[in-house]
Enzyme design. Structure first.
Site, PDB file in Angstrom:
ATOM      1  N   GLU A 386      11.354  27.246  22.628  1.00  0.00           N
ATOM      2  CA  GLU A 386      11.503  25.953  21.954  1.00  0.00           C
ATOM      3  C   GLU A 386      11.348  26.165  20.467  1.00  0.00           C
ATOM      4  O   GLU A 386      10.466  26.902  20.023  1.00  0.00           O
ATOM      5  CB  GLU A 386      10.423  24.943  22.383  1.00  0.00           C
ATOM      6  CG  GLU A 386      10.615  24.373  23.745  1.00  0.00           C
ATOM      7  CD  GLU A 386       9.553  23.332  24.103  1.00  0.00           C
ATOM      8  OE1 GLU A 386       9.037  22.648  23.189  1.00  0.00           O
ATOM      9  OE2 GLU A 386       9.242  23.226  25.296  1.00  0.00           O
TER      10      GLU A 386
HETATM   11  P1  P53 Z   1       7.989  16.110  20.484  1.00  0.00           P
HETATM   12  C1  P53 Z   1       3.217  18.968  20.089  1.00  0.00           C
HETATM   13  C2  P53 Z   1       3.289  20.066  19.271  1.00  0.00           C
HETATM   14  C3  P53 Z   1       4.119  21.123  19.593  1.00  0.00           C
HETATM   15  C4  P53 Z   1       4.879  21.068  20.750  1.00  0.00           C
HETATM   16  O1  P53 Z   1       7.697  17.655  20.710  1.00  0.00           O
HETATM   17  C5  P53 Z   1       4.811  19.961  21.575  1.00  0.00           C
HETATM   18  C6  P53 Z   1       3.982  18.904  21.269  1.00  0.00           C
HETATM   19  C7  P53 Z   1       3.892  17.726  22.171  1.00  0.00           C
HETATM   20  O2  P53 Z   1       4.339  16.579  21.555  1.00  0.00           O
HETATM   21  O3  P53 Z   1       5.486  19.869  22.747  1.00  0.00           O
HETATM   22  C8  P53 Z   1       6.670  20.574  22.991  1.00  0.00           C
HETATM   23  O4  P53 Z   1       8.880  15.697  21.600  1.00  0.00           O
HETATM   24  C9  P53 Z   1       7.034  20.284  24.427  1.00  0.00           C
HETATM   25  C10 P53 Z   1       8.258  19.421  24.573  1.00  0.00           C
HETATM   26  C11 P53 Z   1       8.354  18.497  23.390  1.00  0.00           C
HETATM   27  C12 P53 Z   1       8.583  19.332  22.157  1.00  0.00           C
HETATM   28  O5  P53 Z   1       7.546  20.261  21.979  1.00  0.00           O
HETATM   29  O6  P53 Z   1       6.662  15.466  20.525  1.00  0.00           O
HETATM   30  O7  P53 Z   1       7.139  21.434  25.228  1.00  0.00           O
HETATM   31  O8  P53 Z   1       8.195  18.773  25.810  1.00  0.00           O
HETATM   32  O9  P53 Z   1       9.345  17.527  23.528  1.00  0.00           O
HETATM   33  C13 P53 Z   1       8.745  18.544  20.884  1.00  0.00           C
HETATM   34  O10 P53 Z   1       8.668  16.006  19.172  1.00  0.00           O
END
Ligand code: P53
Length: 488
Positions: A386
């Protein structure tokens, strides 16, 4: 033209998760997961859990708060829940996979909704759910796209949370293993890359692991059960197909000391250790000394069963998958700490870095730093599963979306990976940018925090046609993959 430093078989692709993308929350025999009872929020308004108390009262609390004993998840008809439709991969998978293929994806990361396979999380199977993922994998493979499967991404069947208090209960290990065995056997000739738990270092609430309490004792006991479950899954997977690559997954946010003051340096060590702890257990196969000492100090007593330590030792993973979005800063002086990102994460502003609209510090070199740290420390293959830039996209009058800010973010992060491979010798196997197609934000529940190369017409209240369109970054990523990561 010089040669790309990325290996020829490098896995370029994109990443998603069932609860944020799939929708069809009660379709085809799926039952509720905890995440189906969590409302939308935004940068400043937290997402709420809706639940029913033992006495039958309907209540709400913020995610992360403790739920009263005996409380059960409740879907309130007067509330809007973004996971129910999300961006509806359930009904659009053919169209979406065709778009991924058009970009030249070599792989696609998705998660399996546990409650689609085992509706209650118990040992009762839902054939229609299994058949859905067969269709998805077949579609991917027909384009030569390798499926990368997160077995469990932030969701737990509601029944396990309601009846067993989720991962606080050791029985859930057996139920999870049954789920793993089912999908390993069913998809053993279709899926080679697996990850056990998404961001295992972020699993600490009712929504994600079904536990009602939120104290340290409960959190770490649940973590122990997750470690045992993950290790058993790794062993089992390798028995079912020795060609499986089974990884762990951690949210990696490297922290820099605020200054060269050793007090700040020590704070950064402590911050980084808290995430490395989860990697240590799953890669090295044992609890690190500092954690054991911390447990002693905090009176955290992990209940283990005979054989747990051996299982953890034997079930170490084949690779480290990690998310990388940002870095942070640690300071000994608590006055420096503010809370950012809609996730209420403690952080200190880094004066050298720009932030996204959600307060996430953009730090491409931090990705190279992370790759170096992880490879130096663990010496196993790494997979950036990611990475991405959550932003508000604007549709121009001619219908195009000029997301040059996203292209800029990706371009710099790809350059950082390139340096880590070429200059640092890091073994990197792939890159799957987050939310390659727009989906619901995990942190805030918003649609307007978009990550995709593909736009989906859907807003924060659930209005929209779900129509897909290509952003500018779609063409940029297509060219990048075609050049195997080479940039001008
Ligand atoms: P969103 C926080 C910080 C880093 C990664 O996040 C995180 C989060 C949780 O919010 O989660 C991951 O959607 C996770 C995904 C998520 C993505 O990062 O809050 O594995 O499910 O959607 C992005 O912007």
């Amino acid at each position: 033209m010089s040669k790309s430093v990325f290996p020829e078989n490098f896995l370029w692709g994109g990443a998603t998760a069932a609860n944020q993308y799939e929708g069809g929350y009660l379709s085809g025999g799926k039952e509720l997961s905890t995440l189906d009872a969590i409302t939308g929020g935004n940068h400043t308004t937290p997402r709420m859990i809706t639940y029913k108390t033992k006495e039958g009262k309907i209540e709400t609390c913020t995610r992360g708060a403790a739920l009263p004993e005996g409380a059960v998840g409740y879907v309130d008809p007067n509330q809007y829940y973004p996971s129910h439709v999300a961006t509806d991969f359930y009904h659009h998978y053919k169209e979406d996979i065709a778009l991924f293929a058009e970009m030249g994806f070599k792989c696609f990361r998705l998660s399996i909704a546990w409650s689609r396979i085992c509706p209650k999380g118990t040992m009762e199977l839902n054939e229609e759910g299994l058949a859905f993922y067969d269709k998805v994998f077949d579609e991917l493979l027909s384009y030569g796209i390798e499926p990368i499967v997160t077995i469990n991404h932030f969701d737990i069947p509601m029944y396990l949370a309601d009846e067993l208090d989720g991962w606080s209960n050791r029985k859930v290990i057996d139920y999870f293993l049954f789920f793993c065995e089912t999908v390993f056997k069913r998809y053993k000739d279709k899926v080679k890359y697996w990850m056990t738990f998404n961001e295992i270092n972020f699993l600490r609430s009712w929504t994600q692991i079904g536990i009602h309490q939120n104290d340290q004792q409960a959190k770490y006991q649940a973590a122990h059960h997750l470690f045992v479950a993950s290790a058993k899954a790794v062993k089992l997977g390798h028995e079912i197909n020795p060609d499986f690559n089974i990884g762990m997954m951690v949210a990696y946010i490297p922290s820099y000391p605020m200054s060269c003051n050793p007090e700040d340096v020590m704070e950064a060590i402590k911050f980084n250790r808290e995430q490395e702890f989860y990697i240590d257990v799953q890669v090295k196969g044992y609890y690190p000394a500092h954690k054991i000492k911390e447990f002693e100090r905090k009176n955290v007593v992990i209940k283990k069963e005979a054989g747990d330590d051996e299982i953890i030792k034997e079930g170490t993973v084949d690779y480290i998958g990690f998310s990388y979005y940002m870095s942070t800063v640690s300071a000994a002086n608590p006055n420096e700490v503010k809370y950012v990102g809609g996730n209420q994460m403690p952080a200190v502003k880094n004066p050298y870095l720009q932030e996204s609209d959600w307060g996430w510090a953009v730090d491409p070199l931090g990705l190279r730093i992370s790759l170096c740290k992880l490879y130096d420390r663990y010496n196993v293959p790494l997979f950036v599963v990611e990475n991405g830039f959550g932003a508000i996209d604007k549709i121009e009058v001619d219908g195009t979306i000029q997301d040059d800010y996203r292209i800029d973010y990706f371009s710099k992060h790809v350059a950082a990976m390139s340096d880590a491979i070429e200059l640092d010798g890091v073994e990197l196997i792939g890159y799957t940018p987050w939310g390659c197609i727009d989906l619901v934000s995990a942190g805030t529940g918003e649609m307007k925090k978009r990550y995709g190369f593909i736009y989906v017409d859907m807003d924060d209240e659930g209005n929209g046609t779900l129509e897909r369109s290509r952003k500018q970054s779609f063409y940029w990523y297509k060219n990048l993959i075609a050049a195997n990561g080479m940039q001008e």
